[in-house]
Scaffold this motif. Structure first.
Motif, PDB file in Angstrom:
ATOM      1  N   SER A 209      53.779  50.092  35.152  1.00  0.00           N
ATOM      2  CA  SER A 209      53.047  50.393  36.388  1.00  0.00           C
ATOM      3  C   SER A 209      52.400  51.778  36.322  1.00  0.00           C
ATOM      4  CB  SER A 209      53.980  50.328  37.597  1.00  0.00           C
ATOM      5  OG  SER A 209      54.572  49.069  37.670  1.00  0.00           O
ATOM      6  N   LEU A 210      53.081  52.705  35.630  1.00  0.00           N
ATOM      7  CA  LEU A 210      52.480  54.033  35.449  1.00  0.00           C
ATOM      8  C   LEU A 210      51.190  53.928  34.647  1.00  0.00           C
ATOM      9  CD1 LEU A 210      55.056  56.772  34.354  1.00  0.00           C
ATOM     10  CD2 LEU A 210      53.643  56.715  36.394  1.00  0.00           C
ATOM     11  N   PHE A 211      51.245  53.122  33.568  1.00  0.00           N
ATOM     12  CA  PHE A 211      50.046  52.954  32.741  1.00  0.00           C
ATOM     13  C   PHE A 211      48.930  52.295  33.550  1.00  0.00           C
ATOM     14  CE2 PHE A 211      53.067  52.567  28.887  1.00  0.00           C
ATOM     15  CZ  PHE A 211      53.100  53.941  28.741  1.00  0.00           C
ATOM     16  N   ALA A 212      49.295  51.343  34.408  1.00  0.00           N
ATOM     17  CA  ALA A 212      48.280  50.665  35.226  1.00  0.00           C
ATOM     18  C   ALA A 212      47.635  51.659  36.193  1.00  0.00           C
ATOM     19  CB  ALA A 212      48.920  49.500  35.988  1.00  0.00           C
ATOM     20  N   GLU A 213      48.482  52.503  36.799  1.00  0.00           N
ATOM     21  CA  GLU A 213      47.960  53.519  37.733  1.00  0.00           C
ATOM     22  C   GLU A 213      47.022  54.483  36.986  1.00  0.00           C
ATOM     23  OE1 GLU A 213      50.623  55.708  40.835  1.00  0.00           O
ATOM     24  OE2 GLU A 213      50.355  57.137  39.205  1.00  0.00           O
ATOM     25  N   LEU A 214      47.433  54.882  35.781  1.00  0.00           N
ATOM     26  CA  LEU A 214      46.627  55.823  35.005  1.00  0.00           C
ATOM     27  C   LEU A 214      45.308  55.200  34.560  1.00  0.00           C
ATOM     28  CD1 LEU A 214      49.522  57.393  32.929  1.00  0.00           C
ATOM     29  CD2 LEU A 214      47.898  58.699  34.327  1.00  0.00           C
ATOM     30  N   SER A 215      45.357  53.931  34.169  1.00  0.00           N
ATOM     31  CA  SER A 215      44.126  53.259  33.716  1.00  0.00           C
ATOM     32  C   SER A 215      43.099  53.153  34.821  1.00  0.00           C
ATOM     33  CB  SER A 215      44.432  51.817  33.290  1.00  0.00           C
ATOM     34  OG  SER A 215      44.916  51.805  32.017  1.00  0.00           O
ATOM     35  N   GLU A 216      43.618  52.908  36.004  1.00  0.00           N
ATOM     36  CA  GLU A 216      42.732  52.810  37.178  1.00  0.00           C
ATOM     37  C   GLU A 216      42.000  54.130  37.389  1.00  0.00           C
ATOM     38  OE1 GLU A 216      42.461  50.394  41.006  1.00  0.00           O
ATOM     39  OE2 GLU A 216      42.959  49.903  38.961  1.00  0.00           O
ATOM     40  N   LEU A 217      42.751  55.235  37.272  1.00  0.00           N
ATOM     41  CA  LEU A 217      42.173  56.559  37.546  1.00  0.00           C
ATOM     42  C   LEU A 217      41.392  57.093  36.347  1.00  0.00           C
ATOM     43  CD1 LEU A 217      45.350  58.176  39.159  1.00  0.00           C
ATOM     44  CD2 LEU A 217      43.224  57.633  40.346  1.00  0.00           C
TER      45      LEU A 217
END
Ligand code: HEM
Length: 221
Positions: A209-217
């Protein structure tokens, strides 16, 4: 975050084998995440890496403050080792990447991840979180550090997070760490071993989920 089905560890498995086996699918997903791919292919920019370090800081702050409360805990104490501490290396790396100070940020995922670590009342859960981050850093993390060094032409600067100067040779250290996990596992009931493996999968889910949040940003180039 992916929802995990409960672990059923085979009775013949040692705890370290059950943890590895029980999170194999989640590990593969983490390796294939868009953020990691961009980072490893040299497509991530410095802002994205700073954002990653800022989130890791929250997670390691939680791990390393809880560790100080568990030094005498019968389940967690065998794996607690100040030589693993990463907070100071994260701060040193942030000072390198963002010399003027890192930007203000908020990360619902990192906050929830850190809260899960600090609010767990069972020290077996801490063992799961400790394993997921530190053994990962001592494994694939070592390769990630080398790749970052090459792709950002760092010459060793800004990647102290991946350098475990105080643990000695990594391979024997990891072997000893797994022996300690197995000794912990031998004291747990089958239900608690399952519970611990479930928490490893949850920890991987937070990382995903951290990677998903980072990819979005920071989708990268
Ligand atoms: C592109 C990203 C990644 C790569 C290339 C990678 C690669 C690897 C490799 C090759 C190993 C086996 C090392 C060995 O057996 O000595 C390993 C182990 C491990 N990795 Fe990763 N990894 C990645 C991401 C992650 C992430 C995001 C996590 C969790 C936060 C993680 C956690 C672990 C753990 C806990 C182990 C130890 C498994 C065990 O032996 O029990 N890895 N990784």
């Amino acid at each position: 975050m992916t929802t995990a089905t409960p672990a059923r560890t085979a009775p013949e498995d040692t705890l370290s084998a059950a943890m590895k086996k029980g999170s194999a699918i989640e590990h593969e997903q983490a390796e294939g995440s868009a953020f990691m791919s961009a980072l490893l292919d040299g497509r991530m920019d410095a802002d994205g890496y700073i954002a990653y370090l800022q989130r890791l800081r929250l997670v390691y702050e939680a791990l390393e403050s809880v560790a100080t409360t568990l030094v005498d805990d019968p389940i967690a104490s065998p794996i607690i080792d100040p030589a693993l501490d990463r907070l100071a290396t994260i701060d040193a790396d942030l000072a390198h990447w963002a010399p003027g100070g890192a930007p203000a940020f908020s990360s619902p995922v990192a906050t929830a991840y850190a809260e899960r670590i600090t609010e767990s009342t069972w020290s077996g859960a801490f063992v799961a979180h400790h394993y997921t981050r530190y053994l990962g850093d001592l494994s694939g993390g070592q390769a990630i550090g080398r790749i970052l060094d090459r792709s950002f032409h760092l010459d060793g600067a800004g990647i102290s997070f991946y350098a475990f100067d105080e643990v000695g040779k990594v391979k024997p250290y990891k072997d000893r760490y797994r022996d300690r996990l197995d000794a912990i596992g031998a004291t747990l009931s089958a239900a608690d071993r399952d519970r611990l493996v479930d928490e490893v999968r949850l920890a991987f889910g937070f990382n995903q989920s951290l990677f998903a949040e980072l990819s979005e940003l920071h989708p990268g180039r």
